[in-house]
Design a protein around this motif. Structure first.
Motif, mmCIF file in Angstrom:
data_model
loop_
_atom_site.group_PDB
_atom_site.id
_atom_site.type_symbol
_atom_site.label_atom_id
_atom_site.label_comp_id
_atom_site.label_asym_id
_atom_site.label_seq_id
_atom_site.Cartn_x
_atom_site.Cartn_y
_atom_site.Cartn_z
ATOM 1 N N PRO A 23 -16.835 0.765 -10.103
ATOM 2 C CA PRO A 23 -16.527 -0.315 -11.046
ATOM 3 C C PRO A 23 -17.634 -1.366 -11.063
ATOM 4 O O PRO A 23 -18.267 -1.608 -10.032
ATOM 5 N N PRO A 24 -17.892 -1.965 -12.243
ATOM 6 C CA PRO A 24 -17.080 -1.873 -13.461
ATOM 7 C C PRO A 24 -17.439 -0.702 -14.381
ATOM 8 O O PRO A 24 -16.853 -0.570 -15.454
ATOM 9 N N ALA A 25 -18.413 0.135 -13.990
ATOM 10 C CA ALA A 25 -18.757 1.289 -14.822
ATOM 11 C C ALA A 25 -17.601 2.285 -14.838
ATOM 12 O O ALA A 25 -16.772 2.313 -13.926
ATOM 13 N N HIS A 26 -17.548 3.113 -15.886
ATOM 14 C CA HIS A 26 -16.488 4.092 -16.022
ATOM 15 C C HIS A 26 -16.864 5.354 -15.257
ATOM 16 O O HIS A 26 -17.826 6.042 -15.614
ATOM 17 N N GLY A 27 -16.099 5.677 -14.224
ATOM 18 C CA GLY A 27 -16.395 6.875 -13.460
ATOM 19 C C GLY A 27 -15.586 6.933 -12.189
ATOM 20 O O GLY A 27 -14.715 6.090 -11.922
#
Length: 355
Positions: A23-27
């Protein structure tokens, strides 16, 4: 698409969700368990390196890879997690999480709001020692694989002890570090008996019914099975962690087929990440062995089957979920041009443990 069986039923690769990110990236970051919510949404536990505190979280997303939110953070306080292992969702949509290090069950609502926790370390009835797999029975009681106590315990949703069975050993009905478990449509419990390299089936009251598998690498044999699921037709799916594969058995426990991973390309999240930072992704690609190897599972852990017989496999070492569709058709009904490269009948030994 590629198919992995040559007789009814047929299993067709469908899609992949996820890529490595925090987070905060999507994965995901080393996902270990997936649970399906009451509205079909997915909850995925991530649990990477012990010393990387930002890799302990839960992702909520859709089957179509729409990112909804993430919640949970590293720590020992209320609502915090240290070594999460498994997830289960009750009939009200509440999310239950087993924490091996804290020896407790933590509860969130459907939006990730902390509701409470219960459990304490010990070996007496109702106490926990490295709780692992979770599953709700037909009465919405929670079954817990109490792994280091080598038993299965049953609780009410608020943590009241109801029943337990099992002890350390290798005889029928005994366990050596049980991990994943599931409840079938008849109310029977299936347990991945990790260090005994087998799966055991029990009645609702914990009476032993049968076992499936033994130690080995051949079809029908296991090397540390970690996850189990049963579909609405009674087929058993076993995540064979140490052999980097998933095996399928019929309702009688007879081997049907196996598959090793079929991801042909990139997920939506991976494509979005490459578009935002192509230089970083190119550098990671150079470090990878080959794209062919990346098609395969690497240390898969958890598994779920939804009401449409979609099989969700937690591909922990690849930071993703691979999804297959069970279909009652034969190979003769599938156009050959639709088929991708065929999977080997057994993972080549030279590939094991390389990634």
């Amino acid at each position: 698409m590629s198919t992995l069986a040559n007789a009814n039923p047929t299993f067709v690769y469908s899609q992949t969700i996820g890529n490595q990110s925090t987070p905060p990236a999507h994965g995901f970051s080393a996902p270990v368990s997936v649970a399906i919510g009451t509205q079909g949404e997915l909850f995925v536990i991530c649990n990477y390196y012990e010393y990387q505190k930002n890799t302990k979280f839960i992702v909520k997303c859709s089957m179509d890879e729409d990112y909804i939110q993430h919640f949970g953070s590293y720590g020992t306080g209320p609502g915090e997690i240290t070594w999460p292992n498994s997830l289960a969702v009750d009939n009200e949509g509440k999310v239950y999480l087993s924490d091996e290090w804290l020896n407790r069950i933590t509860i969130f609502d459907n939006n990730g709001v902390f509701l409470g926790h219960w459990g304490e370390e010990g070996s007496e009835n109702g106490m926990l020692n490295r709780p692992a797999g979770l599953a709700f029975d037909h009465d919405d009681n929670l079954l817990v694989a109490d792994s280091f106590n080598h038993r299965i315990q049953k609780f009410t949703r608020d943590g009241k002890f109801l029943n337990s069975w099992g002890q350390r050993g290798h005889e029928p009905g005994e366990f050596n570090t049980p991990w994943g478990l599931t409840i079938d449509s008849s109310g029977n419990t299936w347990v991945a008996d990790w260090r005994n390299d087998r799966v055991q089936q029990f009645s609702g009251d914990g009476s032993f019914i049968k076992q499936v598998g033994k130690t080995g690498t051949n079809p029908g044999e296991f090397n540390r099975p970690s996850g189990v699921a049963v579909d609405n037709e009674g087929c058993l799916y076993v995540v064979d962690w140490g052999n980097d594969r998933v095996q399928v058995f019929d309702p009688n426990g007879e081997f049907v087929t196996q598959f090793f991973g079929d991801c042909p390309g990139f997920s939506k999240w991976a494509i979005a990440r490459m578009a935002s930072d192509p230089e970083e992704m190119a550098a990671q690609r150079v470090q990878s062995r080959t794209l062919e190897l990346e098609r395969l599972f690497y240390q898969p852990t958890g598994i779920q089957v939804d009401s449409e017989n979609r099989i969700l496999i937690v591909d922990c070492g690849r930071h993703r979920i691979q999804i297959y569709q069970k279909a009652s058709v034969s190979l003769e009904d599938i156009v050959p041009s639709q088929l991708g490269p065929q999977r080997p009948t057994q993972n080549p030994p030279e590939l094991w443990g390389k990634l």
